[in-house]
Design a protein around this motif. Structure first.
Motif, PDB file in Angstrom:
ATOM      1  N   GLN A 113     -14.380  31.466 -19.215  1.00 34.10           N
ATOM      2  CA  GLN A 113     -13.396  32.231 -18.464  1.00 34.10           C
ATOM      3  C   GLN A 113     -12.907  33.436 -19.263  1.00 34.10           C
ATOM      4  OE1 GLN A 113     -10.625  28.902 -17.249  1.00 34.10           O
ATOM      5  NE2 GLN A 113     -10.807  29.968 -15.298  1.00 34.10           N
ATOM      6  N   THR A 114     -12.709  34.545 -18.581  1.00 30.12           N
ATOM      7  CA  THR A 114     -12.215  35.760 -19.223  1.00 30.12           C
ATOM      8  C   THR A 114     -10.726  35.623 -19.521  1.00 30.12           C
ATOM      9  OG1 THR A 114     -11.581  36.818 -17.134  1.00 30.12           O
ATOM     10  CG2 THR A 114     -13.871  37.114 -17.870  1.00 30.12           C
ATOM     11  N   PRO A 115     -10.196  36.473 -20.381  1.00 28.13           N
ATOM     12  CA  PRO A 115      -8.750  36.442 -20.629  1.00 28.13           C
ATOM     13  C   PRO A 115      -7.946  36.636 -19.348  1.00 28.13           C
ATOM     14  CG  PRO A 115      -9.845  37.725 -22.328  1.00 28.13           C
ATOM     15  CD  PRO A 115     -10.893  37.384 -21.312  1.00 28.13           C
ATOM     16  N   GLU A 116      -8.431  37.473 -18.457  1.00 26.87           N
ATOM     17  CA  GLU A 116      -7.725  37.718 -17.200  1.00 26.87           C
ATOM     18  C   GLU A 116      -7.718  36.454 -16.330  1.00 26.87           C
ATOM     19  OE1 GLU A 116      -8.894  41.304 -19.137  1.00 26.87           O
ATOM     20  OE2 GLU A 116     -10.179  39.656 -18.442  1.00 26.87           O
ATOM     21  N   GLN A 117      -8.831  35.728 -16.299  1.00 23.77           N
ATOM     22  CA  GLN A 117      -8.898  34.498 -15.511  1.00 23.77           C
ATOM     23  C   GLN A 117      -7.979  33.419 -16.080  1.00 23.77           C
ATOM     24  OE1 GLN A 117     -13.198  34.090 -15.787  1.00 23.77           O
ATOM     25  NE2 GLN A 117     -13.418  34.456 -13.576  1.00 23.77           N
ATOM     26  N   VAL A 118      -7.960  33.300 -17.410  1.00 19.39           N
ATOM     27  CA  VAL A 118      -7.080  32.305 -18.034  1.00 19.39           C
ATOM     28  C   VAL A 118      -5.626  32.662 -17.770  1.00 19.39           C
ATOM     29  CG1 VAL A 118      -6.342  31.268 -20.211  1.00 19.39           C
ATOM     30  CG2 VAL A 118      -8.768  31.762 -19.836  1.00 19.39           C
ATOM     31  N   ALA A 119      -5.272  33.929 -17.953  1.00 15.19           N
ATOM     32  CA  ALA A 119      -3.891  34.366 -17.723  1.00 15.19           C
ATOM     33  C   ALA A 119      -3.479  34.142 -16.272  1.00 15.19           C
ATOM     34  CB  ALA A 119      -3.744  35.837 -18.100  1.00 15.19           C
ATOM     35  N   GLU A 120      -4.388  34.402 -15.346  1.00 13.77           N
ATOM     36  CA  GLU A 120      -4.085  34.203 -13.930  1.00 13.77           C
ATOM     37  C   GLU A 120      -3.826  32.731 -13.629  1.00 13.77           C
ATOM     38  OE1 GLU A 120      -6.038  35.108  -9.506  1.00 13.77           O
ATOM     39  OE2 GLU A 120      -7.184  35.508 -11.334  1.00 13.77           O
ATOM     40  N   ALA A 121      -4.652  31.850 -14.223  1.00 11.48           N
ATOM     41  CA  ALA A 121      -4.459  30.418 -14.006  1.00 11.48           C
ATOM     42  C   ALA A 121      -3.116  29.952 -14.546  1.00 11.48           C
ATOM     43  CB  ALA A 121      -5.597  29.634 -14.669  1.00 11.48           C
ATOM     44  N   VAL A 122      -2.749  30.429 -15.722  1.00 14.40           N
ATOM     45  CA  VAL A 122      -1.475  30.034 -16.323  1.00 14.40           C
ATOM     46  C   VAL A 122      -0.310  30.522 -15.467  1.00 14.40           C
ATOM     47  CG1 VAL A 122       0.028  30.288 -18.335  1.00 14.40           C
ATOM     48  CG2 VAL A 122      -2.430  29.973 -18.654  1.00 14.40           C
ATOM     49  N   CYS A 123      -0.389  31.768 -15.013  1.00 13.32           N
ATOM     50  CA  CYS A 123       0.724  32.345 -14.243  1.00 13.32           C
ATOM     51  C   CYS A 123       0.819  31.776 -12.834  1.00 13.32           C
ATOM     52  CB  CYS A 123       0.567  33.861 -14.186  1.00 13.32           C
ATOM     53  SG  CYS A 123       0.821  34.681 -15.775  1.00 13.32           S
ATOM     54  N   ASN A 124      -0.324  31.570 -12.186  1.00 11.60           N
ATOM     55  CA  ASN A 124      -0.312  31.153 -10.777  1.00 11.60           C
ATOM     56  C   ASN A 124      -0.286  29.639 -10.593  1.00 11.60           C
ATOM     57  OD1 ASN A 124      -0.400  33.842 -10.109  1.00 11.60           O
ATOM     58  ND2 ASN A 124      -2.587  33.877  -9.672  1.00 11.60           N
ATOM     59  N   ALA A 125      -1.065  28.926 -11.405  1.00 13.06           N
ATOM     60  CA  ALA A 125      -1.137  27.469 -11.261  1.00 13.06           C
ATOM     61  C   ALA A 125      -0.268  26.741 -12.274  1.00 13.06           C
ATOM     62  CB  ALA A 125      -2.592  26.994 -11.391  1.00 13.06           C
ATOM     63  N   GLY A 126       0.202  27.459 -13.290  1.00 13.45           N
ATOM     64  CA  GLY A 126       0.999  26.817 -14.332  1.00 13.45           C
ATOM     65  C   GLY A 126       0.181  26.061 -15.344  1.00 13.45           C
TER      66      GLY A 126
END
Length: 347
Positions: free
Chosen positions: A143-156
């Motif tokens: 996963q890219t940094p953007e994908q990881v950050a999105e998962a953390v922000c959106n899914a927690g």
């Protein structure tokens, strides 16, 4: 920018370490910086990490090494309140029947309301690393940094694969394998979260290292962290006996011991906490999320509780245990698992 040459080059650094003396924070940062830039020979790398292992890494040295790791890491943008639950490895029991407790606990902690960014890797000396388990349950490693950050922000809940975020570690991989003993790099992974997480639960491989790790966290900007060594055998909270905890809270460090019975959990035997390969651990995770009681669930609940404490969701471990258990029993942890795996598969 300060370089290794400013400290006498490798001969200067290695002479100090060979004499059993500590090098400074700047020297440690410059030395590892040179290594991660591909500017050191295998002999220099081996001499450096073995000398540190023999002497024992000091807090200032570890602070410098963490700085170099962060300098070379791929940046990751995560919320300020994001937590990590991670072990350092290196305990004997993990070699033959590792149970991915911290990874399982992340699903439970996220289900109970914490924002989690798990930093981890595939197995090195154990039967199952965190990302071995995650790959089995369908989460891709790349996963890219953007994908990881999105998962953390959106899914927690998101997962940062160490090899993807610390690509410069390729310069030391062969030497670490050839040396074949635990080195300072076993400690640096948990201390070098690419998102600079300031709230962490970190398992120490040995009791004597717990205060050192806490001091490094304090020096590198941690807000709330628990460093734990369980019952002389686990780099995580355990239900088999006393846990040494070194707690960092807003700059204040306290040390105490706590057992499962102190927080309403039943004591267990070490053989009841055995895991296995990633497939076996995936089955164990599924059973825990389905509500199956037992020692493995209790150990996961205890470590998730620690995550809830550093996240500020729970006031103490006893409250954290109640919250973590409730997240399993009412299905929120399982829902978090489904959400994260579904979103990842769709991305």
């Amino acid at each position: 920018m300060t370089t290794l040459d400013d400290y006498g080059g490798w001969p200067g650094i290695l002479a100090i370490l060979a004499a059993g003396r500590d090098i400074g924070t700047g020297e440690a940062r410059a030395a590892l910086g040179a290594i991660l830039a591909g500017e050191a020979t295998d002999a220099q790398i081996a001499a450096f990490i073995v000398a540190l292992r023999i002497k024992g890494a000091a807090v200032g040295e570890l602070q410098g090494l963490v700085g170099a790791m962060r300098d070379a890491a791929t940046p990751l943008d995560i919320p300020a309140d994001a937590i990590d639950i991670v072990g350092t490895g290196g305990t004997a029991g993990r070699k033959t029947h590792a149970l991915n407790v911290s990874t399982m606990a992340c699903f439970v902690a996220a289900g109970a309301g914490a924002t989690v960014c798990k930093h981890g890797n595939v197995k090195a000396s154990s039967t199952s690393g965190s990302f071995d388990l995650l790959e089995v349950i369908g989460l891709p490693l790349g996963q890219t940094p953007e994908q990881v950050a999105e998962a953390v922000c959106n899914a927690g809940l998101g997962f940062a694969f160490a090899k993807a975020f610390h690509p410069a570690m390729r310069h030391v991989a062969a030497v670490r394998s050839q040396v074949g003993i635990p080195t300072v790099f076993n400690l640096l992974g948990p201390l070098s979260h690419p998102g600079h997480a300031k709230r962490q639960v970190i398992g120490a491989p040995d009791e004597s290292l717990a205060p050192t790790l806490a001091a490094v966290l304090q020096a590198t900007g941690s807000v709330r962290s628990l460093v734990v060594h369980g019952d002389g055998r686990f780099d995580e909270f355990t239900t088999t006996g006393p846990n040494l905890v070194v707690e960092l809270n807003e700059g204040k460090v306290t040390e105490y011991r706590i057992e499962a019975t102190d927080v309403g959990l039943a004591p267990a035997r070490p053989d009841e906490l055995r895991g296995g390969d990633p497939v076996a651990n995936a089955r164990i995770l599924a059973s825990i999320l389905a509500g199956e009681p037992g020692p493995k669930r209790d150990m996961v609940v205890l470590n998730a509780a620690a995550g809830l404490v550093v996240a500020g969701v729970a006031d103490d471990l006893a409250a954290g245990v109640e919250a973590a258990a409730a997240a399993i029993d009412d299905g929120r942890a399982a829902q978090k698992f489904d959400e994260v795996t579904a979103n990842t598969s769709a991305s």
